[in-house]
Design a protein around this motif. Sequence first.
Motif, short mmCIF file in Angstrom:
data_model
loop_
_atom_site.label_atom_id
_atom_site.label_comp_id
_atom_site.label_asym_id
_atom_site.label_seq_id
_atom_site.Cartn_x
_atom_site.Cartn_y
_atom_site.Cartn_z
N UNK A 120 0.85 -1.20 0.00
CA UNK A 120 0.00 0.00 0.00
C UNK A 120 0.88 1.24 0.00
N UNK A 121 0.62 2.13 -0.92
CA UNK A 121 1.38 3.38 -1.00
C UNK A 121 0.42 4.54 -0.78
N UNK A 122 0.85 5.51 0.03
CA UNK A 122 0.00 6.68 0.28
C UNK A 122 0.56 7.86 -0.51
N UNK A 123 -0.30 8.51 -1.27
CA UNK A 123 0.11 9.68 -2.07
C UNK A 123 -0.64 10.90 -1.56
N UNK A 124 0.11 11.94 -1.27
CA UNK A 124 -0.50 13.20 -0.79
C UNK A 124 0.26 14.38 -1.40
N UNK A 125 -0.32 15.55 -1.28
CA UNK A 125 0.46 16.76 -1.50
C UNK A 125 0.71 17.13 -2.94
#
Lengths: 264, 800
Positions: free
Chosen positions: B530-535
């Motif tokens: 699982x990869x979290x992408x933000x910003x």
Amino acid sequence: MYNFEYTKASSAGAAAEALKADEDAKVVAGGMTLIPTLKQRLAQPSTLIDLNGVDDLRGITVTGDTVTIGAMTTHDTVARSAEVAKAIPALAHLAGLIGDPAVRNRGTIGGSISNNDPAADYPGALVGLGATVKTTKREIAADDFFVDLFETALEEDEIVTEVSFPVPEAAWYMKFPNPASRYAIVGVFVAKAKDGVRVAVTGAGPCVFRVPEMEQALSSSWSPDAVADIKVSDDGLNSDIHASAEYRAHLVTVMAKRAVAGAK
Amino acid sequence: MSETGIGATVLRREDRRFISGRGNYVDDVNRPGQVYAHFVRSPHAHADVKSIDTTAAAAADGVVAVLTGADVAADGLGGLPVGWGITSQDGSPMIEPPWPIIAQDRVRYVGEAVAVVIAATRNQAKDAAELVAVDYNPLPAIISTQDSIKDGVPQVWDDAKHNICFDWGFGDADATNDAFAKASHVTTVDLVNQRLIPNAIEPRSSVADFDSSTGEMTLWCTSQGPHAVRLLLGAFVLQQPEHKFRVVSPDVGGGFGSKIYPYAEYATCCWAARRLGVPVKWTAERSESFLTDAHGRDHITKAELALDGDGRFLGLRVSTIANMGAYLSAFAPLIPTYLYATLFAGQYTTPAIFAEVKAVFTNTTPVDAYRGAGRPEATFMLERLIDAAAKEVGVDPVDIRRRNFIAPEAFPYQTPVALLYDSGNYGAALDKALELSDYAGFEARRKASEAAGKLRGIGISTPIEATGAAPSAIAGQLGARAGLYESAEIRFNATGNVTVFSGSHSHGQGHATSFAQVVSDKLGVPYENIEIVEGDTGRVQMGMGTFGSRSLSVGGSAIVKASEKIIEKGKKIAAHLLEASVDDIEFSGGNFAVKGTDKSVNIAEVAFTAYVPHNYPHFTGDPEADKNALEPGLDEQAFFDPLNFNFPYGAYVCEVEVDPDTGVTEVARFTAIDDVGNVINPMIVHGQIQGGVVQGIGQALLENGVYDQGSGQLLSGSYMDYTMPRADNVPNIDSDLTITPCPMNPLGVKGCGEMGTIGSPPAVINAIIDALSGYGVRHLDMPATPQRVWSAIREARPAA
């Protein structure tokens, strides 16, 4: 910072010659004050003459009754020196209280005393122990070396090469640090030696100073109680957002008392 | 509980990057052909700008352009917007002065930009900046919060009479006055909540790149919420349409609120890049950060508590002057109003409350949200006032709190100051704090300190706060000019791993870890897949960013909602694969199974099928057949807008040792019990709380934003004078939790990011005053520096 030329000095004498040749040149030792000053564009030297390559300015020599420290010796080296700790524990203790580890690993005794920041620690030790400053030109007694706010007896082309401290019978340094900068708001160095007692105060005034009343009292009775009721005048002491002159005057007494109590 | 699911202590996966120097911060971003901006800033707190001569600077080596406020005006740029409107008691709107990105005609605080020099290198820009000749006509300045509303003082804005931006009232004045009329005792305290300077470890920075062939602007900036920056700068300042404007906030090294706002420097880089056709970069120097990052707090307050004969609170009346600085920063009006007075009930049943807040302009750096934002000010006021009352009426500080706590069975509890508390058990948290702190053993420790010549004191605070901002509908009624939801998208890739796009933004909070734990738990996908992408507005759907301890309860809930949509669609695909009815499919631990059988399919396989739909019941055009049609793909988006704030609370106990000869205070012990609802990653929660406590100890003992009252120069403008808390200023902090799940979101969580900062200052000050009680000391302002403590002792001690 502004642009400047940079050269590495081969010796203290060569550095002094270079200073003589160019009045806008500056010597850099540890650079703990000079580099931030340059970064803020508050100084614009033509050339920086770096003393860091001059090996014979570094080192500690302890003979029977004298500790001699080369001008380019870092605070950390002094703080960790077993020889210094044995001969003058107060001196190693003081060096270990300067700034933070980064500062202690760059900053030097020669740089510190030449800058003569009123809140620096070393002036307390030099005056408190009656040290002698050796330069490229002469020897200067600590009492004569520190002249005023950021002002020393050094001439424009004169460079400190070493400092010699007579070993006292007992001495200690108590520092009340500025909580932000960790410079001394008040630092009191007390020493009892064959030729008498010295009490030197740094941080409190524009320049390190001695407290004759305390020295006299301690000469009669070397005990914390002897100084407990001696107040220094707050007249002319530093005052800033951290400590008023009045508070500093009070701290001089408290720190002096504790320094005597801690003396070894 | 799995080793990486909800509730597990998982080491932060982002830390390996950060501690090995591989973070990607804005200053690490470099664009081909980029040039550098350096701002010429006002040395005066208040002055007319008579003229600016840029000739010499423009001719200097490497200079591309020198731009001034006149150029800003000529290009028709808008001013920096305000995101919240407040109405005064007389019904008039707040005074909302214009805030051009570069000053025009007048400067109003030291550090305000009057010109920007853009050059090939940073040093060339700085060299040329010294050649910009600004002719100022200095004017008298008003700096003091207290004096700002007095007659005859300098006026910052002509429209704001007596420097008042708004004069706001909240609560029931009549009921409160009645409560005071029947009180058997009234306690009054006068408090200063001093100005703080945020000091994120990473200075603000921005790089703007404009593509004239497409009209697209890309801005990398140190922001806690890039979508908000895009919206506010694009629509209000730059007239850069949202669909042609990408804002990226990569790794950000701390924000504490100060990186929420759409700063003038970011806008200036965009404008200059567009105007000059080259990428423009700016990174603040630390002294610029001190002068120009939005500051925090700066209140002066009079608070009165009415009590009956049994020490029960009857009424609370509070009057505050809140310093806004010279301009209204984006959320400044919200902080001393709805984030402040709505917390005045605290954990207590006080039936009548009235608050009056005068927000004032002064010739100082603008003030806005800083970790806690209004709630630390409310909590400090209330918890100090209660302690003072306890001393005056002779009730133990623990007892007086217990007598007034809202009972566990009283929830949901409607306070007289708008908030509806959802849940809580305040006595339980206090019990735990007293036990963990060995409150009962204090007297023995006090005696031991006394024997060593030290004064020992103990102080309590039982804080509550509102986090998870929050219900857009309520916020809108209270003056918000934006929505306050959060968004998430869960995108399965064909190979079964998952990319999660969150509208939150991590600048130290550990989202990459906590959010992945949530997704792993909800979808049964291995954590490492699982990869979290933000910003990045170019990759992430509209989001509101991170502030007010909202990310997990609002952003995390959006992730849960998106997970539910994934499961819902996955069930249809699984039903097809398993040749069963959708109604018979159950999802658990990553597997879709047919009820009552051993037939199941893993979610990774479902995802693969979704992207390789060779055997799908496809769309046919026949309405009857199409009832069973399946869409390819497994990619779901959700927005979550909660029904209410959530209300973390706690009980803090601080023990100090004061050296009466020097006034030095040492925090000897600190115990923090917090109830932040369910916990995703205990290590991160404890880290947030402990860090917050350290920041609160910083406010209580060390930090102070000090201006020279005449010249308006910032005296605490560097680390030589602004005292940040360091490791040797704090003890080991004992933190523990009670867990009362929050009913307002699917995770049952509450915000934990600000509790420590909110709860700790009054505990520290109460402890010092307790230590000094033998001298009769009743009051101390923050920061309780050695000199202040020494002075308090000396003034209270009978002359020898």
